[in-house]
Design a protein around this motif. Structure first.
Motif, PDB file in Angstrom:
ATOM      1  N   PHE A 223       7.124   4.683  -2.266  1.00 46.14           N
ATOM      2  CA  PHE A 223       5.896   4.615  -3.045  1.00 46.14           C
ATOM      3  C   PHE A 223       4.712   5.027  -2.182  1.00 46.14           C
ATOM      4  N   LYS A 224       3.599   5.295  -2.831  1.00 44.18           N
ATOM      5  CA  LYS A 224       2.358   5.641  -2.136  1.00 44.18           C
ATOM      6  C   LYS A 224       1.544   4.363  -1.934  1.00 44.18           C
ATOM      7  N   ALA A 225       0.979   4.203  -0.727  1.00 46.09           N
ATOM      8  CA  ALA A 225       0.323   2.941  -0.415  1.00 46.09           C
ATOM      9  C   ALA A 225      -0.934   3.133   0.417  1.00 46.09           C
ATOM     10  N   LEU A 226      -1.825   2.161   0.272  1.00 51.39           N
ATOM     11  CA  LEU A 226      -3.027   2.078   1.076  1.00 51.39           C
ATOM     12  C   LEU A 226      -2.762   1.070   2.201  1.00 51.39           C
ATOM     13  N   GLU A 297      11.489   3.043   6.912  1.00 48.09           N
ATOM     14  CA  GLU A 297      12.356   4.091   7.447  1.00 48.09           C
ATOM     15  C   GLU A 297      11.576   5.363   7.741  1.00 48.09           C
ATOM     16  N   SER A 298      10.580   5.649   6.894  1.00 49.33           N
ATOM     17  CA  SER A 298       9.782   6.860   7.111  1.00 49.33           C
ATOM     18  C   SER A 298       8.430   6.720   6.435  1.00 49.33           C
ATOM     19  N   THR A 299       7.416   7.371   7.010  1.00 48.70           N
ATOM     20  CA  THR A 299       6.094   7.442   6.396  1.00 48.70           C
ATOM     21  C   THR A 299       5.511   8.827   6.636  1.00 48.70           C
ATOM     22  N   GLU A 300       4.647   9.230   5.747  1.00 45.82           N
ATOM     23  CA  GLU A 300       3.875  10.457   5.954  1.00 45.82           C
ATOM     24  C   GLU A 300       2.520  10.269   5.304  1.00 45.82           C
ATOM     25  N   PHE A 301       1.499  10.839   5.912  1.00 45.64           N
ATOM     26  CA  PHE A 301       0.159  10.707   5.342  1.00 45.64           C
ATOM     27  C   PHE A 301       0.110  11.365   3.964  1.00 45.64           C
TER      28      PHE A 301
END
Length: 313
Positions: A223-226, A297-301
């Motif tokens: 999901f997209k998160a702040l 596990e993974s993040t991207e801006f």
């Protein structure tokens, strides 16, 4: 031992007093238990205590919200052995006022919201915040005086926008009742290898994982998160979520998951990221009990969603 408390809430003419009367007149419910009934509003119908089986019911009226304090409630039971408490709560008072006034040995056993089916939508339109306040913790929402002309789909949408837990019951003037059986599928696949949450579905997902945590234990979500930092977390942890609005701008709250990374990270407050990770239901000091913890596990801006504040509509 905890004293069970039964809460009947809703707006005037919703049928709260009548159902309390029926319950106390029923020997299956009222078989001699010493019962304290607290009445917090005065409607057209009054309790007829002469009909109570066993004469074991004590009634106390609270006319002003300022009287609803822990000290006052403790005084009511100080010299009485009370087996249970029934509260008819004023629909114009916030539920938190009631919760804050509870003596320490009281525990909610049932919380029911009552409304007139013919005026429910208007109440929601004109007093949305109070409607949300009464439904949010309810286990059952009873719509009295149901007619064949009411818009059940709209009522269903309003209630399910606030909670998925409450049973919805329609009570007809002829005495028969119907349970809401409208299908209400989640807008994402909870059985997918990776549960992908669309921007517009975040509020629904966050409510569902909060209410049904066990269903997500061991599941992978994306999901997209702040990003939100918290000084109580270590360098490898953040809270990832979204601001959520239930009814109006005044009630916007940040709803997020404690998220643990495999190493120290440089993410800072108000960064937007797309995150993927596995949910584990476990104790954490920020939750003070068990809650959903995301092992990242993974993040991207990412760019912010078109609607930054998540809603249920």
């Amino acid at each position: 031992m905890k004293t069970p408390v039964y809460i009947f809430t809703g707006f005037l003419e919703g049928g709260k007093t009548s159902i309390i009367q029926e319950s106390l007149n029923d020997e299956k419910f009222n078989s001699g238990e010493k019962t304290l009934v607290i009445m917090c509003e005065e409607g057209e119908v009054e309790l007829d205590s002469s009909k109570f089986w066993g004469k074991n019911v004590f009634i106390h009226n609270i006319e002003d919200k300022s009287e609803l304090t822990r000290g006052n409630l403790e005084a009511l039971i100080k010299n009485r052995k009370i087996d249970r408490v029934i509260i008819e709560y004023n629909g114009m008072w916030e539920m938190q006022t009631l919760y804050d006034s509870f003596p320490l040995n009281w525990a909610i056993y049932q919380n029911m919201m009552f409304a007139d089916a013919n005026t429910f939508i208007n109440y929601n339109n004109n007093m949305r915040q109070l409607t949300v306040d009464k439904i949010r913790d309810a286990e059952m929402v009873v719509l009295n005086r149901t007619s064949d002309t009411i818009d059940k789909e709209q009522i269903h949408k309003i209630i399910r926008g606030i909670t998925r837990r409450a049973a919805i019951v329609y009570d007809y003037p002829d005495g028969h009742v119907e349970y809401d059986e409208l299908e209400d599928p989640l807008p994402f696949d909870i059985n997918a290898d990776v549960i992908e949450i669309a921007d517009e579905d975040y509020a629904i997902w966050y409510r569902d994982i909060s209410e049904n945590m066990v269903d997500y234990n061991g599941k992978t979500v994306k999901f997209k998160a702040l990003v939100a930092e918290d000084e109580r977390l270590g360098a490898n942890s953040r809270v990832l979520g979204r601001p959520i609005m239930t009814c109006c701008a005044d009630d916007i709250q940040y709803g997020g998951l404690i998220s643990i990374f495999s190493k120290n990270i440089a993410l800072k407050n108000e960064d937007w990221v797309t995150v993927k990770g596995t949910v584990k239901i476990e104790k954490h000091k920020l939750y003070r009990s068990q809650g959903p913890v995301l092992y990242v596990e993974s993040t991207e801006f990412a760019v912010p969603p078109k609607q930054v504040v998540a809603t249920f509509y």
